[in-house]
Design a protein around this motif. Structure first.
Motif, PDB file in Angstrom:
ATOM      1  N   ASP A 107       1.095   3.978  -3.060  1.00 30.33           N
ATOM      2  CA  ASP A 107       0.829   5.394  -2.759  1.00 30.33           C
ATOM      3  C   ASP A 107       1.983   6.278  -3.219  1.00 30.33           C
ATOM      4  O   ASP A 107       1.777   7.378  -3.738  1.00 30.33           O
TER       5      ASP A 107
ATOM      6  N   GLU B 151       0.831  -1.207   0.000  1.00 25.53           N
ATOM      7  CA  GLU B 151       0.000   0.000   0.000  1.00 25.53           C
ATOM      8  C   GLU B 151       0.868   1.261   0.000  1.00 25.53           C
ATOM      9  O   GLU B 151       0.602   2.219  -0.742  1.00 25.53           O
ATOM     10  N   GLN B 152       1.909   1.248   0.812  1.00 25.27           N
ATOM     11  CA  GLN B 152       2.813   2.393   0.861  1.00 25.27           C
ATOM     12  C   GLN B 152       3.523   2.595  -0.470  1.00 25.27           C
ATOM     13  O   GLN B 152       3.671   3.726  -0.953  1.00 25.27           O
TER      14      GLN B 152
END
Length: 389
Positions: free
Chosen positions: A308, A304-305
């Motif tokens: 992003d 997810e990081q």
């Protein structure tokens, strides 16, 4: 307009409604400040009251769709009941209904309404509209979804599926609210009411337009893709190393290259056949297998990081408990207290409308059956101020 009053303050709505479509429409009008009187039949009222008992003994649909309204019980098969309905309509702005085809006309004709209140905006929600071979059919959400092709295009090939929410009902309710506001604006100009008719089938056919156009104009019958996108790839759910399902949505070719960069899919990024979505779609199984094999190696938080950081859109595949406690709902202060007829309080999501400074500060109530019959009939006999003054 003050923050407390609401943009529709002073608007009077009579809703001869049941189930979902019209109640959603009228609740949204109430959310924006309208005075909504809900007409219910004697005895059991709106049959949605009996759907379940999940909310402290009340039906979840009924609590959700009917807070902020007043309940008036009228026996419309009796002359006295009809007289009381006409009394309310004489001073109303909007008359909303979603009864079975022909039911409202048997109670009060359109000509009678025109003579009674020429400024009245009338709105009827039906399954298939006032004309055509299906006009007299009873219509419930599942039936209309099937007729409009939604269920066949929601599941996977050979396994149709109904969406988990009532799309035909909900879409019709929102279109009806929008159409009513447009009709009220037209009344501001002409001084006369308008008639609005929203068909659930028409709403879903509108939303089916990309698939219908592909078939009608391009001769292509796009197969359902389950939880994937029918015409974009990669666009769907992928499972991470810790068992979390992430939806990854590549909307353009640049995002495709960024995803390949994160997942270290250099060979795919350099394959000219996959540079455009049309090429990826033609080789869908290979693309999705490669992405799935790469994602399964990543812990969800780390991936997810990384997504992003480069700007590739993603979201979690949440279940109901996850959404009920979603941090975005908490941050937006979307949960509001609503009182039940017995005095208990529950938390219900407030309307997504954000109109200027307006935010209703009053704790709304779910009406008990017939709770406001005498009150509403008395109130609407008083001298009226507001939009019709």
């Amino acid at each position: 307009m003050t923050p407390e009053a609401g943009p529709l303050a002073g608007l009077r709505v009579v809703a001869l409604e049941q189930a979902v479509a019209a109640p959603l429409c009228s609740r949204h009008l109430a959310d924006l400040g309208a005075d909504v009187v809900k007409i219910e039949r004697p005895g059991r009222g709106d049959f949605a009251r009996d759907y379940d008992t999940f909310v402290k003994g009340m039906a979840s649909h009924f609590v959700w769709l009917n807070y902020g309204k007043r309940s008036v019980v009228l026996d419309l098969k009796a002359a006295e009941g009809k007289d009381k309905l006409l009394h309310l309509l004489e001073d109303a702005d909007v008359f909303l209904s979603n009864l079975t085809p022909g039911a409202v006309e048997r109670i009060v004709s359109s000509d009678e309404l025109e003579r009674l209140n020429p400024r009245l905006v009338t709105c009827q929600i039906s399954g298939y509209g006032p004309s055509g071979p299906y006009r007299d059919r009873k219509a419930f959400d599942l039936l209309v979804q099937g007729e409009a092709g939604v269920t066949a295009n929601t599941g996977s090939p050979g396994a149709a599926a109904k969406p988990g929410v009532s799309l035909a009902d909900l879409g019709a309710g929102v279109y009806a609210a929008t159409s009513i506001l447009a009709a009220l604006r037209a009344r501001d100009i002409s001084g006369r009411g308008e008639h609005v008719h929203v068909a659930m089938f028409d709403v879903l056919a509108e939303w089916m337009s990309p698939l219908l156009l592909a078939h009608r104009e391009g001769g292509v019958d796009i197969a359902p893709a389950g939880t994937r996108h029918a015409t974009i790839t990669p666009y769907g759910p992928y499972v991470t190393a810790d068992g979390v399902t992430l939806n990854i949505a590549v909307q353009n070719d640049r995002q495709w290259l960024l995803l390949c960069e994160v997942l270290e899919l250099r060979t795919l990024a350099e394959d000219d056949r996959l540079a455009a979505n049309s090429g990826r779609l033609a080789r869908r199984s290979d693309v999705e297998r490669a992405v799935a094999d790469a994602v399964i190696e990543w812990p969800s938080f780390t991936l997810e990081q990384a997504l992003d950081q480069v700007g590739v859109p993603w979201g979690r595949m949440n279940g109901t408990p996850d959404v009920a406690n979603h941090p975005q709902l908490e941050a937006g202060e979307r949960w509001r207290p609503v009182s039940l007829p017995g005095g208990e309080t529950v938390s219900v999501l407030e309307s997504p409308f954000r109109v200027g400074r307006y935010r209703d500060q009053v704790t709304p109530r779910v009406p008990g059956l017939g709770e406001h019959t005498e009150e509403a009939l008395h109130d609407w006999s008083a001298t009226r101020s507001g939009v019709n003054g």
